[in-house]
Design a protein around this motif. Structure first.
Motif, PDB file in Angstrom:
ATOM      1  N   GLN A   1      44.552  40.495  54.270  1.00 26.11           N
ATOM      2  CA  GLN A   1      45.157  39.335  54.941  1.00 26.11           C
ATOM      3  C   GLN A   1      44.287  38.805  56.082  1.00 26.11           C
ATOM      4  O   GLN A   1      44.524  37.713  56.572  1.00 26.11           O
ATOM      5  N   VAL A   2      43.254  39.534  56.459  1.00 26.94           N
ATOM      6  CA  VAL A   2      42.352  39.060  57.507  1.00 26.94           C
ATOM      7  C   VAL A   2      41.485  37.897  57.001  1.00 26.94           C
ATOM      8  O   VAL A   2      41.083  37.031  57.779  1.00 26.94           O
ATOM      9  N   LEU A   3      41.226  37.840  55.695  1.00 24.75           N
ATOM     10  CA  LEU A   3      40.351  36.794  55.159  1.00 24.75           C
ATOM     11  C   LEU A   3      40.854  35.382  55.427  1.00 24.75           C
ATOM     12  O   LEU A   3      40.080  34.547  55.900  1.00 24.75           O
TER      13      LEU A   3
ATOM     14  N   GLU B   1      38.824  29.251  55.859  1.00 19.97           N
ATOM     15  CA  GLU B   1      39.786  28.262  55.389  1.00 19.97           C
ATOM     16  C   GLU B   1      39.933  28.300  53.873  1.00 19.97           C
ATOM     17  O   GLU B   1      41.000  28.042  53.347  1.00 19.97           O
ATOM     18  N   LYS B   2      38.852  28.601  53.178  1.00 18.90           N
ATOM     19  CA  LYS B   2      38.881  28.645  51.722  1.00 18.90           C
ATOM     20  C   LYS B   2      38.146  29.894  51.255  1.00 18.90           C
ATOM     21  O   LYS B   2      37.040  30.177  51.703  1.00 18.90           O
ATOM     22  N   ILE B   3      38.790  30.642  50.352  1.00 16.90           N
ATOM     23  CA  ILE B   3      38.219  31.875  49.825  1.00 16.90           C
ATOM     24  C   ILE B   3      38.187  31.747  48.309  1.00 16.90           C
ATOM     25  O   ILE B   3      39.219  31.560  47.675  1.00 16.90           O
ATOM     26  N   HIS B   4      37.005  31.839  47.736  1.00 15.93           N
ATOM     27  CA  HIS B   4      36.852  31.751  46.283  1.00 15.93           C
ATOM     28  C   HIS B   4      36.681  33.152  45.721  1.00 15.93           C
ATOM     29  O   HIS B   4      35.839  33.915  46.194  1.00 15.93           O
ATOM     30  N   VAL B   5      37.474  33.476  44.714  1.00 20.02           N
ATOM     31  CA  VAL B   5      37.362  34.748  44.007  1.00 20.02           C
ATOM     32  C   VAL B   5      36.934  34.416  42.579  1.00 20.02           C
ATOM     33  O   VAL B   5      37.752  33.963  41.781  1.00 20.02           O
ATOM     34  N   PRO B   6      35.648  34.610  42.255  1.00 21.72           N
ATOM     35  CA  PRO B   6      35.184  34.302  40.907  1.00 21.72           C
ATOM     36  C   PRO B   6      35.945  35.128  39.859  1.00 21.72           C
ATOM     37  O   PRO B   6      36.389  36.244  40.122  1.00 21.72           O
ATOM     38  N   ILE B   7      36.079  34.568  38.682  1.00 26.45           N
ATOM     39  CA  ILE B   7      36.781  35.258  37.599  1.00 26.45           C
ATOM     40  C   ILE B   7      36.150  36.623  37.338  1.00 26.45           C
ATOM     41  O   ILE B   7      36.848  37.605  37.100  1.00 26.45           O
ATOM     42  N   GLU B   8      34.829  36.703  37.401  1.00 27.47           N
ATOM     43  CA  GLU B   8      34.146  37.976  37.170  1.00 27.47           C
ATOM     44  C   GLU B   8      34.597  39.040  38.174  1.00 27.47           C
ATOM     45  O   GLU B   8      34.747  40.210  37.821  1.00 27.47           O
ATOM     46  N   VAL B   9      34.823  38.626  39.412  1.00 24.32           N
ATOM     47  CA  VAL B   9      35.289  39.562  40.445  1.00 24.32           C
ATOM     48  C   VAL B   9      36.705  40.015  40.136  1.00 24.32           C
ATOM     49  O   VAL B   9      37.022  41.207  40.192  1.00 24.32           O
ATOM     50  N   ARG B  10      37.572  39.079  39.771  1.00 27.10           N
ATOM     51  CA  ARG B  10      38.954  39.443  39.402  1.00 27.10           C
ATOM     52  C   ARG B  10      38.962  40.395  38.214  1.00 27.10           C
ATOM     53  O   ARG B  10      39.712  41.362  38.186  1.00 27.10           O
ATOM     54  N   GLU B  11      38.107  40.124  37.216  1.00 25.70           N
ATOM     55  CA  GLU B  11      38.037  40.994  36.047  1.00 25.70           C
ATOM     56  C   GLU B  11      37.549  42.388  36.429  1.00 25.70           C
ATOM     57  O   GLU B  11      38.066  43.386  35.945  1.00 25.70           O
ATOM     58  N   GLU B  12      36.533  42.450  37.293  1.00 28.89           N
ATOM     59  CA  GLU B  12      36.014  43.745  37.732  1.00 28.89           C
ATOM     60  C   GLU B  12      37.082  44.543  38.474  1.00 28.89           C
ATOM     61  O   GLU B  12      37.259  45.730  38.242  1.00 28.89           O
ATOM     62  N   LEU B  13      37.818  43.876  39.346  1.00 30.67           N
ATOM     63  CA  LEU B  13      38.845  44.572  40.123  1.00 30.67           C
ATOM     64  C   LEU B  13      40.064  44.925  39.279  1.00 30.67           C
ATOM     65  O   LEU B  13      40.836  45.811  39.639  1.00 30.67           O
ATOM     66  N   SER B  14      40.247  44.251  38.158  1.00 31.10           N
ATOM     67  CA  SER B  14      41.385  44.516  37.274  1.00 31.10           C
ATOM     68  C   SER B  14      41.058  45.514  36.167  1.00 31.10           C
ATOM     69  O   SER B  14      41.954  45.956  35.449  1.00 31.10           O
ATOM     70  N   CYS B  15      39.808  45.843  36.013  1.00 28.96           N
ATOM     71  CA  CYS B  15      39.356  46.735  34.950  1.00 28.96           C
ATOM     72  C   CYS B  15      39.968  48.127  35.123  1.00 28.96           C
ATOM     73  O   CYS B  15      40.048  48.640  36.247  1.00 28.96           O
TER      74      CYS B  15
END
Length: 70
Positions: free
Chosen positions: A21-23, A28-42
């Motif tokens: 929640q600090v981010l 103001e804007k935080i981009h989470v690339p799909i590759e990052v989401r996939e890596e964290l969801s693996c």
């Protein structure tokens, strides 16, 4: 405007220590690339996989670049 593109490792540890929640306070804007989401969801990624959606719900989801594959 301050913008950041989130990488998997720092995002993973911020979720792990319940400090993601600090981010939005810093950027103001935080981009989470799909590759990052996939890596964290693996399944091979250590916990806290279950908290990923809740932790990143306010962050923008960046589309995968054309021609790029995993």
């Amino acid at each position: 405007m301050r913008v950041v593109v989130a990488d998997a490792t720092p995002l993973h540890y911020l979720i792990l220590i319940a400090a993601v929640q600090v981010l939005p306070r810093l950027f103001e804007k935080i981009h989470v690339p799909i590759e990052v989401r996939e890596e964290l969801s693996c399944p091979a990624t250590p916990p806290p996989r279950a908290n990923l959606d809740a932790a990143t719900s306010t962050m923008a989801r960046s589309p995968r670049r054309a021609g790029r594959g995993l």
